[in-house]
Each structure stands twice: as C-alpha cells, then as structure tokens.
Write an enzyme that holds these catalytic residues in place. Structure first.
Site, PDB file in Angstrom:
ATOM      1  N   ASP A   5       6.125   4.370 -16.447  1.00 13.33           N
ATOM      2  CA  ASP A   5       5.882   5.809 -16.429  1.00 13.33           C
ATOM      3  C   ASP A   5       4.391   6.080 -16.258  1.00 13.33           C
ATOM      4  O   ASP A   5       3.685   5.302 -15.614  1.00 13.33           O
ATOM      5  CB  ASP A   5       6.463   6.443 -17.695  1.00 13.33           C
ATOM      6  CG  ASP A   5       6.017   5.691 -18.958  1.00 13.33           C
ATOM      7  OD1 ASP A   5       4.849   5.228 -18.998  1.00 13.33           O
ATOM      8  OD2 ASP A   5       6.821   5.556 -19.899  1.00 13.33           O
ATOM      9  N   SER A   6       3.899   7.162 -16.853  1.00 14.71           N
ATOM     10  CA  SER A   6       2.486   7.513 -16.654  1.00 14.71           C
ATOM     11  C   SER A   6       1.539   6.445 -17.194  1.00 14.71           C
ATOM     12  O   SER A   6       0.422   6.303 -16.706  1.00 14.71           O
ATOM     13  CB  SER A   6       2.170   8.859 -17.305  1.00 14.71           C
ATOM     14  OG  SER A   6       2.426   8.803 -18.697  1.00 14.71           O
ATOM     15  N   LEU A   7       1.983   5.700 -18.203  1.00 17.26           N
ATOM     16  CA  LEU A   7       1.106   4.661 -18.758  1.00 17.26           C
ATOM     17  C   LEU A   7       0.880   3.564 -17.731  1.00 17.26           C
ATOM     18  O   LEU A   7      -0.098   2.816 -17.803  1.00 17.26           O
ATOM     19  CB  LEU A   7       1.708   4.101 -20.048  1.00 17.26           C
ATOM     20  CG  LEU A   7       1.715   5.117 -21.202  1.00 17.26           C
ATOM     21  CD1 LEU A   7       2.703   4.708 -22.284  1.00 17.26           C
ATOM     22  CD2 LEU A   7       0.310   5.279 -21.766  1.00 17.26           C
TER      23      LEU A   7
END
Lengths: 255, 255
Positions: A16-18
């Site tokens: 995801d965004s990480l």
C-alpha cells in the site's frame, strides 16, 4: 573475471502507501534497496496507496503477470495497514472505510501468497503493518478536518487494533513457512518511536525508512543466502574488470 | 472515473556512475524521478559506473533490447564524464585511462542515439557531463593514494577539458534535434557549487542531486508535454476513486 549477467531480475515490492512512498526523498526504504542492489536487480515499486487486501485482489493477476522464479527472485508483501482502519461505529463493513475484517484479511493474505507462489516465485518476505502512533494520527486528522470537527471524530486507526493484524500476518507467515518482518514490534522498541519513525502516526520519516530498510534487508540476508548482494552478479562487467587495451575481450561472455 | 493503465511504461536512465548512483540515499535524482512518477512508470537505472562511450557500445543492444515507443516513453543519456578523463601524458590513447578522444565521443553519442531511435524510442533527453571541481578531485586523490604520492600526480579530470565534452554533447543534441540538460553550465551558476553540489569534485551531494533532478524534470516537462505527470495515467485506480460499496465496478476497465 567475475561472472556477470545481461538481464536483470527484479525485486517486486508489493503493498500500500507504505510501499508506494518507499522511493521518497525521505530516504525511502525501497530506493535504498534499489541502491544497495544497484547493477544487480531492478527494484519495482508495486505499492498502491490506500488499498486494502480486498481491493488488491482485483489487481493481483496483473501485477504478477509473467513473474517466475528466474525473473523475480524476491517479492515483499506489505499489506494490512488499511485493512486495520477502524470499522465505522455502526459496524457496517460495507460502510465508507478501508477496513477489512480480520478473518478476511487472513484469507486474503493466503490468497496473495498462493497467487504468487503458483507462478513459481518462492522467495517472499512478509511485512507486518507498522505500529500506529495515535497522537500522530490525531494531529494529522486535525490538519485535515480542523480542530473543531476533530474534537468529535475518532481517529482512523489505533495501535491495539492494528496489533491484531500484525499478529495475524505473523501467523499466516508461520503457517505458510515464510519469513516475516515484524515492524509492529521492532519499531516500538525504538525510544521515542512515535514521532521519530512516523510523520503522521502511520507513514515513515527518514528514520522510519531506515528502520524498515535495515529490518527488511536483515531478513532477506538471513533467509535467502542467494540474495546476499555479494552473491549476486552485476549486469555487465564492473569497469575495473574491463581490459582497457582490449575491451571487447571483457564483454566476450555476452550471449 | 479517471483512466488508468494496467502495465507501466518505463523511463530508462542510461549512463555512468552519475546515473548508477542516482538512487542513493543522498537524494538521488533517479529515485526522485521514480517517486515523482510513482504509480505511473518504472524508472530503470541503467547506469554503469566508470564506463566511457567506447565500452557502452558493447552493452547498448542488450540494454535497449525490446524497447519501443510504447513501453519506453523516455530515455536519458548521461555519458561523457569518463570520456573526459585526461589522456595519460604519453598521449597513448590505449593506455590505462578511461579517456575517449573528443571526435570519437561525438561519433559514439550519435551511435547511441541512433541505436535507441531505431527501436522507435523517440523521446530522449541528453545530459552533459557536469563540471569538475578540481580541488575536490585533488582531495579525493589524496584520500586514495596518500598526500605524498598525490604531490606528483596530476588530477584525473579538469573542468576546462570536460567543458569540451559538454559542448560536444550540446552540439550533437542540436544536430539530432534533441533536448539537452546543460549541467556543465547550470551547476557552475550556483554559488559555491564546487563543494555544495559535489562530494569529490565529480559526484553529486544531495544538493547536486536536487539540482540535477530539477534540471532534468524541467526539460522533460518543457519538451514532452505527454510526460507531464498530470497527463500520465496511474496504474490501477487511485483509491479515492474506488467505489467502497462495489469495488469490483471500479476495476471494470481492466482488460
């Protein structure tokens, strides 16, 4: 002369965004991996900000299309931070939140691993969602919706709730015989982790990226000896191995 | 819903150590491009430290194999810093130096561009060698061979000599109707450039990387409007465009 390769395999960072932000100027952990494995592999960012594991199902086949054990010696799976977003108070799981119930997160993790393994890609590393620093989430919320509204609004994630997803990730890794990087635990062992490692209670500062990079690289090295950087040939000869007076001879191993 | 893509095209950064190190934790300009174009393209590092344009000839076909206008909308060509290494005093061009005479550098540049264009890849950006900060080169030499030996050893590059290669690069770009990022000139316009932008008189500090990144991105934007980030679709829908209550419908455009 040292052996060299002509085509680079790739590491795929899936999440995801990480993961999506892992090439940021804040010392992104993905860019650090790319630099460390420079000349040896391509590190491909397959991070999709905001995605939970339900939505990931729609893209899985396309993301890993064409992957096999040769061209993809490593995949990192770093999902769950959005699944662990709190369900809305009504408890309606179809309401407007990224939340995915724990039981389905578990099922989805198994499906993701199964999908990748079916292609012959066997060297996977799972990464737990990191801890949530709740004061950081509150501050982020205030910046987003204003102090007044934030007073009556719960934060979107809590550390205790995310812990369940981190535990689940570790259980699935054990069940599927995969290494797991337990960021949820290791990050909290760092003094002042909440503001040192996170800039909004969820995403990494440069120190957070450094922590993630070290933890992930350590796990890669200890689990997959063939991925130790000194074991991996470079693409094309290192320039110090080129015979300056007869360079063609140095490229003689090219197919 | 915004259009999205399923397969990412790639930008290929082709060059020497100034490209190979472009994903470094020192704010590498390549990683910055990868972050800026996140979710849209893969930025592939094809930098080969120490290589001059003679040696690059041996790998060109392999590096650009399979590239076409669709899958490779951008190639940066950043070579010449090693060609501009000084010839040895004897003037023997086959002696142990990376030096390539100016006339052959010019020919090689044309061949590189021709090779890439023949594949249908048309959107290229040339980058001149950056300036050389001679005191920085001397310091680096002292660290490498010691103060005593360095006293009687000329530095490996000079700024005046590299200037010829930068000029040549600009001439070839003009001749071939390609945009060129003139780092040799623009970097010297920065006050204190020698130590601010370079850590050894040749390779970039974080500020040097930032300068290169800005200059390269500005040229990409002004030359190729189709590569403006806001013109490029993301891979898979942005999560804000996913219909939470019926996510499958948001992925309906998948082939």
């Amino acid at each position: 002369m040292s052996p060299y390769i002509v085509e680079r395999p790739r590491f795929i960072l899936f999440g995801d965004s990480l993961t999506e932000r892992s090439f940021s100027e804040e010392g992104g952990w993905g860019a650090s991996l790319a630099h460390f494995y420079g000349r040896r592999v391509d590190v491909l960012n397959r991070g999709y900000g905001g995605y939970n594991t339900d939505w990931v199902m729609f893209i899985l086949d396309d993301v890993f299309k064409g992957c096999n054990s040769q061209n993809t010696p490593l995949v990192t799976i770093f999902v769950g931070a959005n699944d662990a977003a709190l369900p809305l108070p009504e408890g309606n799981e179809h309401s407007s939140t990224q939340h995915v119930p724990l039981s389905r997160y578990r099922e989805n993790l198994r499906k993701i691993v199964h999908n990748i393994r079916e292609r012959g890609v066997t060297q996977l590393v799972m990464i737990t969602p990191p801890p949530v620093y709740e004061p950081g989430r509150k501050e982020w919320q205030i910046q987003r919706i204003g102090e007044e509204e934030a007073k009556n609004t719960a934060i979107d994630r809590t550390n205790a709730y995310t812990k369940q997803y981190a535990e689940c990730c570790k259980e699935v890794a054990l069940e599927l015989d995969l290494p797991v990087v337990d960021l949820w635990t290791s990050m909290q062992e760092t003094k002042g982790w909440g503001t040192l490692l996170f800039n909004d209670g969820l995403h990494f500062t440069p120190e957070g990226n450094q922590h993630a990079y070290n933890a992930i690289l350590t796990t890669i090295n200890s689990t997959y000896p063939n991925l130790k950087v000194e074991e991996m040939p470079m693409q094309f000869p290192h320039f110090s191995e080129i015979d300056f007076s007869n360079p063609a001879s140095s490229f003689g191993n090219l197919p």
